[in-house]
Design an enzyme around this catalytic site. Structure first.
Site, short mmCIF file in Angstrom:
data_model
loop_
_atom_site.label_atom_id
_atom_site.label_comp_id
_atom_site.label_asym_id
_atom_site.label_seq_id
_atom_site.Cartn_x
_atom_site.Cartn_y
_atom_site.Cartn_z
N LYS A 182 0.87 -1.19 0.00
CA LYS A 182 0.00 0.00 0.00
C LYS A 182 0.90 1.23 0.00
O LYS A 182 1.43 1.62 1.03
CB LYS A 182 -0.87 -0.03 1.27
CG LYS A 182 -2.23 0.64 1.15
CD LYS A 182 -2.22 2.12 0.84
CE LYS A 182 -1.94 2.98 2.05
NZ LYS A 182 -1.78 4.41 1.67
N GLU A 257 9.26 1.38 11.15
CA GLU A 257 10.33 2.35 10.99
C GLU A 257 9.65 3.71 11.02
O GLU A 257 8.91 4.05 10.10
CB GLU A 257 11.08 2.08 9.68
CG GLU A 257 12.44 2.73 9.65
CD GLU A 257 12.38 4.10 9.02
OE1 GLU A 257 12.29 5.08 9.79
OE2 GLU A 257 12.40 4.19 7.80
N CYS A 291 13.27 10.59 7.37
CA CYS A 291 13.07 10.19 8.77
C CYS A 291 14.37 10.41 9.55
O CYS A 291 14.35 10.63 10.74
CB CYS A 291 12.59 8.75 8.85
SG CYS A 291 13.49 7.68 7.76
N GLU A 392 8.99 16.03 15.40
CA GLU A 392 9.46 15.85 14.03
C GLU A 392 8.71 16.84 13.13
O GLU A 392 7.49 16.85 13.08
CB GLU A 392 9.17 14.42 13.57
CG GLU A 392 9.65 14.16 12.17
CD GLU A 392 9.48 12.70 11.75
OE1 GLU A 392 8.36 12.18 11.83
OE2 GLU A 392 10.49 12.10 11.33
P1 NAI Z 1 1.46 8.66 7.75
O1 NAI Z 1 2.16 7.89 8.82
O2 NAI Z 1 0.02 8.98 7.95
O3 NAI Z 1 1.59 7.88 6.36
C1 NAI Z 1 2.46 6.82 6.06
C2 NAI Z 1 1.70 5.67 5.41
O4 NAI Z 1 0.76 5.16 6.35
C3 NAI Z 1 0.89 6.07 4.18
O5 NAI Z 1 0.93 5.01 3.23
C4 NAI Z 1 -0.52 6.20 4.74
O6 NAI Z 1 -1.52 5.98 3.76
C5 NAI Z 1 -0.53 5.08 5.76
N1 NAI Z 1 -1.53 5.25 6.83
C6 NAI Z 1 -2.01 6.39 7.38
N2 NAI Z 1 -2.92 6.12 8.33
C7 NAI Z 1 -3.03 4.77 8.40
C8 NAI Z 1 -3.79 3.87 9.21
N3 NAI Z 1 -4.64 4.32 10.12
N4 NAI Z 1 -3.63 2.55 9.02
C9 NAI Z 1 -2.77 2.08 8.09
N5 NAI Z 1 -2.02 2.88 7.31
C10 NAI Z 1 -2.14 4.21 7.46
O7 NAI Z 1 2.28 9.99 7.51
P2 NAI Z 1 1.78 11.36 6.82
O8 NAI Z 1 0.41 11.72 7.29
O9 NAI Z 1 1.98 11.25 5.37
O10 NAI Z 1 2.83 12.38 7.42
C11 NAI Z 1 2.66 12.90 8.73
C12 NAI Z 1 3.96 12.97 9.46
O11 NAI Z 1 4.48 11.67 9.60
C13 NAI Z 1 5.08 13.73 8.78
O12 NAI Z 1 5.00 15.10 9.04
C14 NAI Z 1 6.29 13.11 9.38
O13 NAI Z 1 6.55 13.72 10.62
C15 NAI Z 1 5.88 11.68 9.62
N6 NAI Z 1 6.39 10.79 8.55
C16 NAI Z 1 7.49 10.04 8.79
C17 NAI Z 1 8.01 9.25 7.79
C18 NAI Z 1 9.24 8.43 8.02
O14 NAI Z 1 9.90 8.05 7.06
N7 NAI Z 1 9.57 8.07 9.24
C19 NAI Z 1 7.43 9.20 6.46
C20 NAI Z 1 6.22 9.97 6.31
C21 NAI Z 1 5.75 10.75 7.32
#
Ligand code: NAI
Ligand code: MG
Length: 489
Positions: A182, A257, A291, A392
């Site tokens: 996904k 991660e 990250c 973050e």
């Molecule tokens: P997110 O954690 O919501 O998204 C990452 C993935 O998780 C996407 O594929 C999303 O569709 C999926 N996702 C979201 N809610 C979910 C749920 N309830 N169940 C299963 N999958 C779910 O991150 P978002 O909203 O894009 O970004 C928000 C913050 O997250 C950023 O500002 C950053 O601080 C952090 N982030 C950290 C990342 C990393 O590499 N550690 C990458 C992306 C975001």
């Protein structure tokens, strides 16, 4: 977009069982080019029934002797072929990634090379995963088998779309699992291409399926599905916690991660020019949307003024440019939502009393306020307890915190909920290793920042997650151990 890209695919289709399949609801969602905010494609909005279909395909493929009994050497050949096929299509993939994510061409090229490396690295492992024979008591033979986990649900973020897919898909397939992937809703395009490429390279039907869709619907359905054996997730710490809670219901294995607030520590005995270049790249590579971003610059008070000034000089030279232009170094942030969130943090930084050195505003693109551009931003005189030193931000915002000795630097470095990475700049070899040992982080970079390699483990301490991706360690994420006893008497 590359010529023919939009014509080749219907917008409401998912990739299941090596076929383009219309999403059950028929619904779609848009994906935009972050540089100008323009729509580039509509993509299928997968929902629970689509996830169910993909999981059934993945389960059937897992049980199919064609995949299950494939010789390890042949699985390796197949993974290598996928790497070759990605390489053959790399110019097109780079272009799609740049359009979907907004990152500069040069950085997308690096992503592609590393994604190919991941497939080749794990292609080599298929024939090198062995069990043990164990000298137990009695006249028995005891040995272990390393077996795949089953159906893996992989959920990935938007910051390195194809690379994050490769980091999960390559080891999962090398270990003999099947996958439902996904991708993030902001960047769904290269994951679909990857699955189509793998299928053309000979991957059996159902081994790799892609469900595009929103996190709260498609992602959540994948995590909740009772027939998924494991979730591999990269994304926010907040969603990581939701995933753990949901996965508890069927006791899925989970590897996470998550976020970071990585300290990049510059001592007063460092090679200052190298530290300036490295600290700049630590925060501004991929525009801070890493990250591992070195978002906290911990700098010795004796060199702080000079270092911050030099980093700011570089930051001021960064200007928005067409991401497809090979000369462009700066990129937009991914979305309006992230832009608003980052601008909110900049306001908070000022309100809490940090000194804004440079940046802080939206940056115009082609003379207009279009797309999601933010000036590279630096705050000095940040206190360790300030919000911008704790949370973050995931954007081009650097928080400089001053320290006066090694103990204080270590104490500040470790005083967050995160533990993903850390940088150390010093010319004292004893100090370098002494400090590396005491930092609570899964990756330590000494006199460098950001290098990663398919062969070296990567993952977090504390609330940055658990499990190690890459290297031999990832094999533990995608296999389980069976102990077999044979009576020899
Ligand atoms: P997110 O954690 O919501 O998204 C990452 C993935 O998780 C996407 O594929 C999303 O569709 C999926 N996702 C979201 N809610 C979910 C749920 N309830 N169940 C299963 N999958 C779910 O991150 P978002 O909203 O894009 O970004 C928000 C913050 O997250 C950023 O500002 C950053 O601080 C952090 N982030 C950290 C990342 C990393 O590499 N550690 C990458 C992306 C975001
Ligand atoms: Mg997009």
């Amino acid at each position: 977009m590359p010529p023919g890209f939009l014509e080749r695919r219907a917008p409401n289709q998912l990739f299941i069982n090596n076929e383009w399949v219309t999403a059950a609801s028929g619904g779609t969602f848009p994906t935009y080019h972050p540089a100008n905010g323009e729509l580039i494609a509509e993509v299928a909005a997968g929902l629970a029934p689509d996830v169910d279909k993909a999981v059934k395909a993945a389960r059937a493929a897992f049980n199919d002797p064609k995949w299950r009994n494939m010789d390890a050497a042949d699985r390796g050949v197949l993974l290598w072929r996928i790497a070759d096929a990605i390489e053959a299509r790399q110019q097109e993939l780079i272009r799609i990634e740049v359009m979907d994510n907004g990152k500069p061409l040069r950085e997308a090229q690096i992503d592609l090379r590393e994604a190919i490396d991941a497939f080749r690295y794990y292609a080599g492992w298929t024939t090198k995963m062995t069990g043990d024979t164990i000298p137990v008591r009695g006249n028995v033979l005891n040995y272990t088998l390393r077996e795949p986990v089953g159906v893996v649900g992989a959920i990935i973020p938007w910051n390195f779309p194809l690379l994050m897919a490769a980091w999960k898909v390559a080891p999962a397939l090398a270990c003999g699992n099947t996958v439902v992937l996904k991708p993030a809703e902001q960047t769904p395009l290269t994951a679909l291409e990857l699955a189509a490429i793998a299928s053309e390279a000979g991957l059996p039907a159902g081994v790799l399926n892609v469900i595009t869709g929103l996190g709260e619907s498609a992602g959540a359905a994948l995590v909740a599905h009772p027939d998924v054996d494991k979730i591999a997730f990269t994304g926010s710490t907040q969603v990581g916690k939701i995933i753990m809670r949901t996965a508890a219901e069927s006791l899925k294995k989970v590897s996470l991660e998550l976020g970071g607030k990585s300290p990049n520590i510059v001592f007063d005995d460092a090679d200052v020019d190298a530290a300036v270049r490295g600290s700049f790249a630590a925060i501004y590579y991929n525009n801070g949307q890493c990250c591992t971003a070195g978002s906290r610059l911990l700098v010795h008070e004796r060199v702080a003024d000079h270092l911050v000034e030099k980093i700011a000089e570089r930051a001021k030279k960064m200007t928005p440019g067409d991401p497809l232009d090979p000369k462009t170094r700066m990129s937009p942030v991914i979305s309006q939502e992230q832009l608003d969130r980052i601008m909110g943090y900049i306001e908070t930084g000022t309100r809490e009393g940090a000194t804004l050195v440079t940046g802080g505003k939206r940056a115009p693109y082609n003379g207009a306020e279009t797309g999601y551009w933010i000036e590279p931003t630096i705050f000095d005189q940040v206190k360790p307890e300030h919000t911008i030193a704790q949370e973050e931000i995931f954007g081009p915002v650097l928080a400089a915190v001053r320290f006066s000795d090694e103990e204080e630097a270590i104490d500040i470095a470790n005083r967050t909920i995160y533990g993903l990475a850390a940088g150390i700049w010093t010319s004292d070899v004893k100090r370098a290793h002494r400090v590396a040992k005491r930092l609570e982080a899964g990756t330590i970079w000494i006199n460098t920042y950001h290098p990663l390699d398919a062969a070296s483990p990567f993952g977090g301490y504390k609330q940055s997650g658990y499990g190690r991706e890459l290297g031999a360690y990832a094999l533990d994420l995608y296999t389980q151990i069976k102990s077999v006893w044979v009576d020899l008497s």
